[in-house]
Write a protein that holds these residues in place. Sequence first.
Motif, PDB file in Angstrom:
ATOM      1  N   PHE A 101       8.231  10.531  -1.469  1.00  0.00           N
ATOM      2  CA  PHE A 101       8.058  10.813  -2.899  1.00  0.00           C
ATOM      3  C   PHE A 101       9.195  10.199  -3.711  1.00  0.00           C
ATOM      4  N   ILE A 102      10.406  10.243  -3.167  1.00  0.00           N
ATOM      5  CA  ILE A 102      11.556   9.721  -3.908  1.00  0.00           C
ATOM      6  C   ILE A 102      11.377   8.236  -4.216  1.00  0.00           C
ATOM      7  N   THR A 103      10.966   7.451  -3.212  1.00  0.00           N
ATOM      8  CA  THR A 103      10.872   5.999  -3.415  1.00  0.00           C
ATOM      9  C   THR A 103       9.533   5.545  -3.982  1.00  0.00           C
ATOM     10  N   LEU A 104       8.468   6.281  -3.698  1.00  0.00           N
ATOM     11  CA  LEU A 104       7.139   5.848  -4.141  1.00  0.00           C
ATOM     12  C   LEU A 104       6.725   6.431  -5.485  1.00  0.00           C
ATOM     13  N   LEU A 146      -0.431  11.657  -6.584  1.00  0.00           N
ATOM     14  CA  LEU A 146      -1.175  12.137  -5.431  1.00  0.00           C
ATOM     15  C   LEU A 146      -0.278  12.931  -4.471  1.00  0.00           C
ATOM     16  N   ILE A 147       0.988  12.522  -4.343  1.00  0.00           N
ATOM     17  CA  ILE A 147       1.892  13.226  -3.415  1.00  0.00           C
ATOM     18  C   ILE A 147       2.109  14.663  -3.860  1.00  0.00           C
ATOM     19  N   SER A 204       0.844  -1.200   0.000  1.00  0.00           N
ATOM     20  CA  SER A 204       0.000   0.000   0.000  1.00  0.00           C
ATOM     21  C   SER A 204       0.880   1.251   0.000  1.00  0.00           C
ATOM     22  N   PRO A 205       0.794   2.078  -1.033  1.00  0.00           N
ATOM     23  CA  PRO A 205       1.576   3.320  -1.032  1.00  0.00           C
ATOM     24  C   PRO A 205       1.126   4.291   0.051  1.00  0.00           C
ATOM     25  N   PHE A 206      -0.149   4.210   0.438  1.00  0.00           N
ATOM     26  CA  PHE A 206      -0.639   5.100   1.496  1.00  0.00           C
ATOM     27  C   PHE A 206      -0.004   4.754   2.840  1.00  0.00           C
ATOM     28  N   ALA A 207       0.171   3.451   3.103  1.00  0.00           N
ATOM     29  CA  ALA A 207       0.845   3.038   4.331  1.00  0.00           C
ATOM     30  C   ALA A 207       2.303   3.486   4.314  1.00  0.00           C
ATOM     31  N   PRO A 231       8.333  -1.309  -3.411  1.00  0.00           N
ATOM     32  CA  PRO A 231       7.090  -0.731  -2.881  1.00  0.00           C
ATOM     33  C   PRO A 231       6.054  -0.469  -3.965  1.00  0.00           C
ATOM     34  N   ALA A 232       4.799  -0.561  -3.552  1.00  0.00           N
ATOM     35  CA  ALA A 232       3.706  -0.147  -4.440  1.00  0.00           C
ATOM     36  C   ALA A 232       3.723   1.380  -4.509  1.00  0.00           C
ATOM     37  N   GLY A 233       3.858   1.908  -5.699  1.00  0.00           N
ATOM     38  CA  GLY A 233       4.003   3.352  -5.852  1.00  0.00           C
ATOM     39  C   GLY A 233       2.720   4.034  -6.288  1.00  0.00           C
TER      40      GLY A 233
END
Length: 426
Positions: free
Chosen positions: A330-333, A267-268, A178-181, A241-243
């Motif tokens: 933001f960098i990783t997702l 979204l970020i 989950s990108p939100f998590a 990760p899920a981005g």
Amino acid sequence: MTFTKTSEDSARADSKITRRSWKMPIAFALVSLISGVLFIGFAEDAPTGFDLSTSTDLFRLPVIQLPALATGVVVTILMALIAVGSAFMISQDRKVPIWIPILGAVFALTGFLTWAAADATLRVPELFAGALVLAVPLVFGALGGVISERVGVVNIAIEAQLLAGAFVSAVVGTITASPFAGLAAAALAGMLVSFLLSVFSIKYLVNQIIVGVVINVLVSGLTGFLYSQWLAESPDQLNNPAGFSELPIPILSSIPLIGPVLFKQTLIVYLLYVIVAVVAFAMYRTRWGLRLRAVGEHPKAADTVGINVTRTRFWNVALAGAIAGLGGAFITLSQTGQFGKDVTAGAGFIALAAVIFGRWDPIKATLAALLFGFASNLQNALSVVGSPVPSEFMLMLPYVVTIIAVAGLVGKSRPPAASGTPYIKG
């Protein structure tokens, strides 16, 4: 009496003279000299195209063609005129309007792009969109720096907060799918790093700059060790990760030039727009912002009227760390898709420079971060069109801009009066 008055007038005149700053005319004179050498002496007699539209726009704008040599001549003359005009204003003790250096910067940038991309076409929306992507972590970090320093704590640890957010978001985003998590975990990680800064600098009164440097080294070493021991060994389980994918806003994303840049993002980035607006409004229009600035400017007076200085500093530094942690996420997702050793690559220090360049103001610091992001993206844009500019020069350009900003070339910057000063009640 006459002698005394004359002495006072003389002192006032000397004070005026000492307050004069010739940085701007000197800077534009140097730019004029450099542009004359590069844009005229080494210019190709060929046009440069500026494509302002994409294939998904509601309507296409025409491609602007600028002759490289003629543009170089015009820009050189304009730079010289700005240098002479600003020098004349300063000699007359007149303030140079802010639009003059801004206009000069636009002219200089146009001249540089026309010279560097001669006989090719630059896709302007892609140039600006790439600049925004590179600037997003800087803006998050700069906002965290503004909040922290406005409340009186020098935040050298922005790099550590970004790095912790990037690492934790990669691990949590992979485990939970989950990108939100991952985003929430990054904010928490940045907050935890800021707790270290708060405990040592606010409670134990350790020098804030030293604490910030130590925290940067600590987090860099810790994340680097965990990356080599865990993430590099099991990338699918811990570093995949899920981005967040792009979410184009209907109609707005189809507006020529600005649509693909601002409204075709993840979204970020949209969250960043909200955070910038909220922080800019709250800092000057709410009770929270008034208390924040009071503690950073005059903590003793704030304490006198009943504001808990220690608690205000502690929780606002925590808020600053949470915002900076989102930049790491933001960098990783959204940007790289995974965590790498020291993946922030000094972004925290450039964000700190944006805080100084922006004079500890949320909007100005955001604009400064966007400028640094644009400077970083120039290498990518010019390499596509086969520019003769050496890649080594383009790699160092963001850092050159940072040094110029910190040196105060754009004017004198005064930090909050109590920034970096521990407060001892009593």
